[in-house]
Each structure stands twice: as C-alpha cells, then as structure tokens.
Design an enzyme around this catalytic site. Structure first.
Site, PDB file in Angstrom:
ATOM      1  N   GLY A  60      24.737  78.996  23.131  1.00 58.60           N
ATOM      2  CA  GLY A  60      24.112  80.306  23.259  1.00 58.60           C
ATOM      3  C   GLY A  60      23.519  80.460  24.638  1.00 58.60           C
ATOM      4  O   GLY A  60      23.359  79.473  25.357  1.00 58.60           O
ATOM      5  N   CYS A  87      26.213  72.310  22.898  1.00 60.35           N
ATOM      6  CA  CYS A  87      25.546  72.920  24.039  1.00 60.35           C
ATOM      7  C   CYS A  87      24.113  73.348  23.678  1.00 60.35           C
ATOM      8  O   CYS A  87      23.282  72.497  23.409  1.00 60.35           O
ATOM      9  CB  CYS A  87      26.393  74.079  24.573  1.00 60.35           C
ATOM     10  SG  CYS A  87      25.857  74.578  26.206  1.00 60.35           S
ATOM     11  N   TYR A  88      23.823  74.645  23.607  1.00 63.60           N
ATOM     12  CA  TYR A  88      22.470  75.059  23.220  1.00 63.60           C
ATOM     13  C   TYR A  88      22.105  74.449  21.864  1.00 63.60           C
ATOM     14  O   TYR A  88      20.954  74.053  21.639  1.00 63.60           O
ATOM     15  CB  TYR A  88      22.380  76.589  23.159  1.00 63.60           C
ATOM     16  CG  TYR A  88      21.022  77.091  22.726  1.00 63.60           C
ATOM     17  CD1 TYR A  88      19.942  77.054  23.603  1.00 63.60           C
ATOM     18  CD2 TYR A  88      20.819  77.570  21.431  1.00 63.60           C
ATOM     19  CE1 TYR A  88      18.682  77.496  23.194  1.00 63.60           C
ATOM     20  CE2 TYR A  88      19.570  78.014  21.024  1.00 63.60           C
ATOM     21  CZ  TYR A  88      18.503  77.978  21.907  1.00 63.60           C
ATOM     22  OH  TYR A  88      17.269  78.413  21.509  1.00 63.60           O
ATOM     23  N   HIS A 175      31.677  71.752  25.575  1.00 59.87           N
ATOM     24  CA  HIS A 175      32.281  72.633  24.563  1.00 59.87           C
ATOM     25  C   HIS A 175      33.593  72.052  24.035  1.00 59.87           C
ATOM     26  O   HIS A 175      34.630  72.201  24.675  1.00 59.87           O
ATOM     27  CB  HIS A 175      32.530  74.019  25.156  1.00 59.87           C
ATOM     28  CG  HIS A 175      31.276  74.793  25.371  1.00 59.87           C
ATOM     29  ND1 HIS A 175      30.661  75.511  24.366  1.00 59.87           N
ATOM     30  CD2 HIS A 175      30.478  74.915  26.451  1.00 59.87           C
ATOM     31  CE1 HIS A 175      29.555  76.067  24.822  1.00 59.87           C
ATOM     32  NE2 HIS A 175      29.419  75.721  26.097  1.00 59.87           N
ATOM     33  N   GLU A 177      35.309  73.129  21.679  1.00 57.56           N
ATOM     34  CA  GLU A 177      36.155  74.172  21.086  1.00 57.56           C
ATOM     35  C   GLU A 177      37.080  74.852  22.091  1.00 57.56           C
ATOM     36  O   GLU A 177      37.971  75.592  21.706  1.00 57.56           O
ATOM     37  CB  GLU A 177      35.275  75.222  20.382  1.00 57.56           C
ATOM     38  CG  GLU A 177      34.417  76.094  21.303  1.00 57.56           C
ATOM     39  CD  GLU A 177      33.083  75.465  21.710  1.00 57.56           C
ATOM     40  OE1 GLU A 177      32.974  74.231  21.647  1.00 57.56           O
ATOM     41  OE2 GLU A 177      32.172  76.213  22.099  1.00 57.56           O
ATOM     42  N   ASP A 233      48.116  94.616   9.571  1.00 56.62           N
ATOM     43  CA  ASP A 233      47.016  94.420   8.619  1.00 56.62           C
ATOM     44  C   ASP A 233      47.219  95.202   7.324  1.00 56.62           C
ATOM     45  O   ASP A 233      47.124  94.649   6.235  1.00 56.62           O
ATOM     46  CB  ASP A 233      45.675  94.804   9.258  1.00 56.62           C
ATOM     47  CG  ASP A 233      45.452  94.094  10.582  1.00 56.62           C
ATOM     48  OD1 ASP A 233      46.130  93.068  10.811  1.00 56.62           O
ATOM     49  OD2 ASP A 233      44.636  94.563  11.389  1.00 56.62           O
ATOM     50  N   LYS A 374      43.312  87.240  13.066  1.00 55.20           N
ATOM     51  CA  LYS A 374      44.629  87.883  13.158  1.00 55.20           C
ATOM     52  C   LYS A 374      45.794  86.892  12.975  1.00 55.20           C
ATOM     53  O   LYS A 374      46.757  87.187  12.275  1.00 55.20           O
ATOM     54  CB  LYS A 374      44.753  88.557  14.532  1.00 55.20           C
ATOM     55  CG  LYS A 374      45.931  89.482  14.653  1.00 55.20           C
ATOM     56  CD  LYS A 374      45.570  90.845  14.164  1.00 55.20           C
ATOM     57  CE  LYS A 374      46.669  91.858  14.372  1.00 55.20           C
ATOM     58  NZ  LYS A 374      46.216  93.192  13.975  1.00 55.20           N
TER      59      LYS A 374
END
Ligand code: XMP
Length: 518
Positions: A60, A87-88, A175, A177, A233, A374
C-alpha cells in the site's frame, strides 16, 4: 455472497491500497486456490466467518508512521491462521508485533537482488543467491519482532524477508506477485501449499458445477431474464443459466441498428439455433436511427441509445410472465472497485447497466461471474462449450457504431462503416493479429478529400483505422501492425467500400487520446 458456502478452502487478501492487490489475487487463483480481496478494515468477526486458510496483507502507499495509517486488527494474529505480509503488509507486521520500522535513507524502487538465508518454508526450493525481485518501498525494517528471524537480505533491506515459523507469520519486502520477481509464483505457492496447506482445487470445472448448483437452488421454479449482447460476459452468463434452468431462462437481444456486419444473425444462430436458448430478438433499428437523427454530440448519442435500450428492454421483459430475476455479467474487478480501500477509478459499463430496471420491476439480481476475472470468464466459456469466436471477442461499446461515426448517424454512413469494419476484422484475423490486439475498428470521418479512381476524380470520405494493444482499456498503445497488413486493409476498403477514397492509421496512445474517437 452467493457461492460462499461452496468454496471449502480460501485465502483472504486484505487490501491496503496497492496497485498490485488484484495481481496477488490473480496469482493465487492461477495456483488454483480460491481467494477474495476485502478492505483492510474488514471486521474481525467477518474474517473469522470467512474461515481463511491463510491471510495475505497487501502492499500500500502508506507509511506506518503516518497519522491514521491503515493497520491490521491484532485479532488476525491470534487466529492461528498463517499470515503473509507483502511490502507495506510486512512493515505492518514489524510495527504491530513489536519490531521497528524506519524511513530508509533512499527509496528502493525497481529490481533488486535478494540472498536467501533461510531455506525452508516460503523459500523451499528457491535459489539462495541473487534472487531477482521487484522492490517498491520507502520504509524499512530495522528491528524484527520477537521470535522472528531474517529469511532474506538485499543491499538496501537487511530484512528483505522475515518470518516466525512457529506462528507461521511471514513478511517479504518485495513484490512476489509481479512478473519482475521470476520466482514469485514459487514463493507464493510455498505459502499456499506448504504453509497454509491449501489444495489446488479451484478450477473452472469445479466453479461451473458449483455455480450451476447454486443457481438452481436460488431460482427454484422461477424465471430469469438476461440481456444478451453477444459479448463474452453476457454470453457466458446466458449459457451458464441455460445449463442450470433450461427454458426458464429468457434472453433478450436488442438490435439497435448499430451492430457490426452479420452480428444480429450470428447471435441468433449461436444462441437460439445451437444452444437452443429462449431468445427474444427485437429489431429496434428503425426506432434507434429515428431518435438519433441529426444528433451530433457524442454524449447525447450515448444517452439516447442507453435510454431507449432500457425502454425497449423493459417493455419486452414485462411480457415474460413470472420473471423474478435479472442475470448480469458483473465481473470481480467491478466488485473490487466498489469495495476496495483505494481502488482505481471506477469504470462504468453502460451497456450492462439496465438503469433502475431491477427496482422498478422488482427483479432480484443474479451475477454468477461476480467472483471471476476476465481470463477466468473465458475459461468458464470454454468449459461451457462456447465457440472460440465469442470467447476471444474484442470488446464492443454498447452505443456501437454510433460512436464511431463522427457527426450524425444515418443508414448510408452506417453501411459504409459496417463494410469497412468487416474488412478490418477479416484482415486482422487472417494476419493472425486478432488475439494480439485489444480492439480494432474503423472510424468514419466527416471529412471529404479528393482522389482519382480510374479516369475519374472522386470526392469522398476518409476512414481512420484504429488498432490498439491494452490489458484493461485504462491505458492503450497503437498496435504496430505490419505495413503489409495496413496496406491490404487500406486497399480493400478503398476498392470495396463505396464512398471511401482514403484510409489513415491512428497512431495515438491512451492517454492522452482515448481508444474510441467519441
Ligand atoms: P475509451 O474510448 O474511453 O474506451 O478509451 C475504453 C473502453 O470502453 C469502451 N467504450 C464504451 N463502452 N459504452 C460502452 O459500453 C460507451 O459509451 C463506451 N465508450 C467507450 C471502448 O470500446 C474501450 O474498450
């Protein structure tokens, strides 16, 4: 939430506002573990009720020293559930569990190398020296909380990773990710599978089965209405509902006269003829074109089209006796945006927005995709047997070709645009570029210029070709289509489409331009 009881195992991601929070969720899902993102201040009773197998605290923009910095409820550390702070999220652990965080001498942003000094747990089977990671932080940990040990160091972060294996609480300053941390997926999987002991059981097959089960349970003997647009969708929603409740699903497809070439026929062929779905086809092109006559302003066009759509949809929906539900293709990013601590600016999908219809008609919403990203929706589509053409389809705006005609919309300009657009679709597909571009289309310009055709002088309109690459439409860049493809498209349009004697290629990026011209 609708499908809550069906997921045996799930991980909770608490959002502290990082631009990467959604990415964490996507990585966890890609590892076949179900997860949800909730705001950092989710009440502890709700956390307990969620029964997470593990909790991830996101990064964050804040600093733990700021006044009003978002903290973790201390109850989280008493649940006996493994925690990973990123991280944060890691700085929070240090700050709240008895360590210390200070402002670093210099901000660390970008690639860094980490040496792993603890080989188990998070770092099982990860190389030990010079692990490439992505850093983005201003604070650093200067004192570990009691019982924690350093697990990784970098030049700038003596505690680049830390953990208390006893309590199963871990933190990483980098990070895992993002793609710039190549072993990030392995590190996250070590957390999920070794530490949280999750099983990789989240698959689209299991999702489809449980979603169909809960739709049946919820709908009972009632009827459901669904607005079908032919996009990914709403198509997936329609086929899924049809598998669940068969003839008690009523799809409404409104032809607003602003569709691409052959689209109305394709949608009817696929959904009515192939899937045998109850499909109400309304050809309202005349009404739409009537109301658009002499309208130039793009916002007015959008409003007129949106309002008339709702009017017509409502009229048709009222003819379906005993309908109690309205099915919609809301996706997870839309849901996150509305709950998130500091999400990206909201994007409003006007074509899915059926106004106040659910309230007016007292319809309850069914949103079977509201937990999916998606790419997961596309996998569900494949699982349900939808044709690849629909699954990989480019987005198409609700107001359709009307916002791709600059100026007033009339049957002859629509005809020109439709033909030019069809050539673009054909050539982009034939060149193998369809899947590499986010959208490709023609824009009809209100400009006439001189040309020669045979021995004759022409004075006709220009078409702009737009093809962009993007991941989420928030930013986009023009596609570097090969000259040969551009040449073929231009030749064919000028030769085959009456009324056009010039084709130009739009090489603007978003921002500062937008994808559509209007
Ligand atoms: P822009 O032009 O803002 O477009 O860069 C971003 C994405 O949104 C689509 N778009 C619309 N979709 N109604 C819609 O349903 C609209 O009025 C509209 N305007 C733009 C556009 O096609 C692109 O994918």
């Amino acid at each position: 939430m609708m499908f809550d009881h069906l997921h045996q195992e799930r991980v909770l991601i608490l959002d502290y506002g990082s631009q990467y929070t959604q990415l964490i969720a996507r990585r966890v899902r890609e590892s076949h573990v179900y997860c949800e993102i909730h705001p950092f201040n989710m009440p502890i009773e709700s956390v307990r009720a969620f029964e997470p197998k593990g909790i991830i605290l996101s990064g964050g923009p804040s600093s733990v020293h700021e006044e009003g910095a978002p903290l973790a409820d201390p109850g989280i550390f008493e649940l006996g559930v493994p925690v990973l702070g990123i991280c944060y999220g890691m700085q929070l652990l240090a700050h709240q569990l008895g360590g210390a965080v200070e402002k670093a001498e210099r901000r660390e942003y970008g690639p860094a190398l980490v040496d792993i000094v603890f080989q188990g747990d998070l770092f099982t089977d990860i190389e030990t020296e010079g692990v490439r990671v992505w850093m983005s932080h201003g604070d650093r940990i200067v004192k570990l909380p009691p019982n924690f040990r350093i697990m990784g160091r970098s030049d700038n972060s003596p505690a680049a990773a830390m953990g208390d294996p006893q309590r199963k609480i871990y933190g990483v300053q980098f990070h895992p990710e993002v793609a710039h941390t190549p072993s990030g997926k392995d590190i996250l999987e070590n957390f999920l599978f070794r530490i949280c002991r999750c099983k990789p059981s989240w698959t689209m097959k299991s999702f489809v089965e449980s979603a169909i089960g809960s739709i049946r349970e919820k709908v009972g003997d009632d009827r459901v209405i669904c607005a079908l647009s032919g996009g990914v969708d709403s198509s997936v929603v329609a086929v899924m509902l049809h598998k669940a409740i068969g003839d008690r699903l009523h799809c409404i497809f409104v032809n607003n006269g602003l569709l691409r070439k052959g689209e109305a026929e394709t949608v009817q062929r696929i959904f009515r003829d192939h899937f045998e779905i109850n499909l109400i086809y309304v050809d309202a092109s005349v009404e739409f074109l009537d109301r658009l006559r002499e309208v130039e302003d793009p916002e007015r066009k959008r409003k007129i089209i949106g309002n008339l759509f709702i009017e017509i949809f409502e009229e048709e929906a009222r003819r379906i006796p005993g309908a109690r539900y309205l099915a919609q293709g809301t996706l997870y990013p839309d849901v996150i945006e509305s709950v998130s601590f500091k999400g990206p600016s909201a994007t409003i999908k006007t074509h899915h927005n059926v106004g106040g219809l659910p309230e007016r008609m007292q319809l309850e919403l069914i949103e079977p995709l509201r937990e999916l990203f998606k790419d997961e929706v596309r996998m569900v589509g494949r699982e349900l047997g939808l044709p690849e053409r629909i699954i990989m389809r480019h987005p198409f705006p609700g107001p359709g070709l009307a916002i791709r005609i600059i100026g007033t919309v009339d049957p002859s300009s629509l005809e020109i645009l439709r033909e030019a657009d069809a050539i673009i679709q054909e050539e982009i597909e034939a060149a193998g570029w369809y899947e590499h571009v986010w959208q490709s289309f023609a824009v009809l310009l209100p400009v006439r210029s001189v040309g020669v055709m045979g021995d004759e002088r022409t004075y006709e309109q220009a078409v702009a070709l737009r093809a962009v690459e993007s991941v989420d439409a928030m930013t986009a860049d023009w596609a570097r289509l090969p000259y040969e493809v551009l040449g073929r498209i231009s030749n064919r349009i000028i030769n085959e489409v009456k009324g056009v004697n010039r084709v130009v290629y739009d090489i603007s990026s978003k921002p500062p331009s937008t994808i559509e011209w209007e």
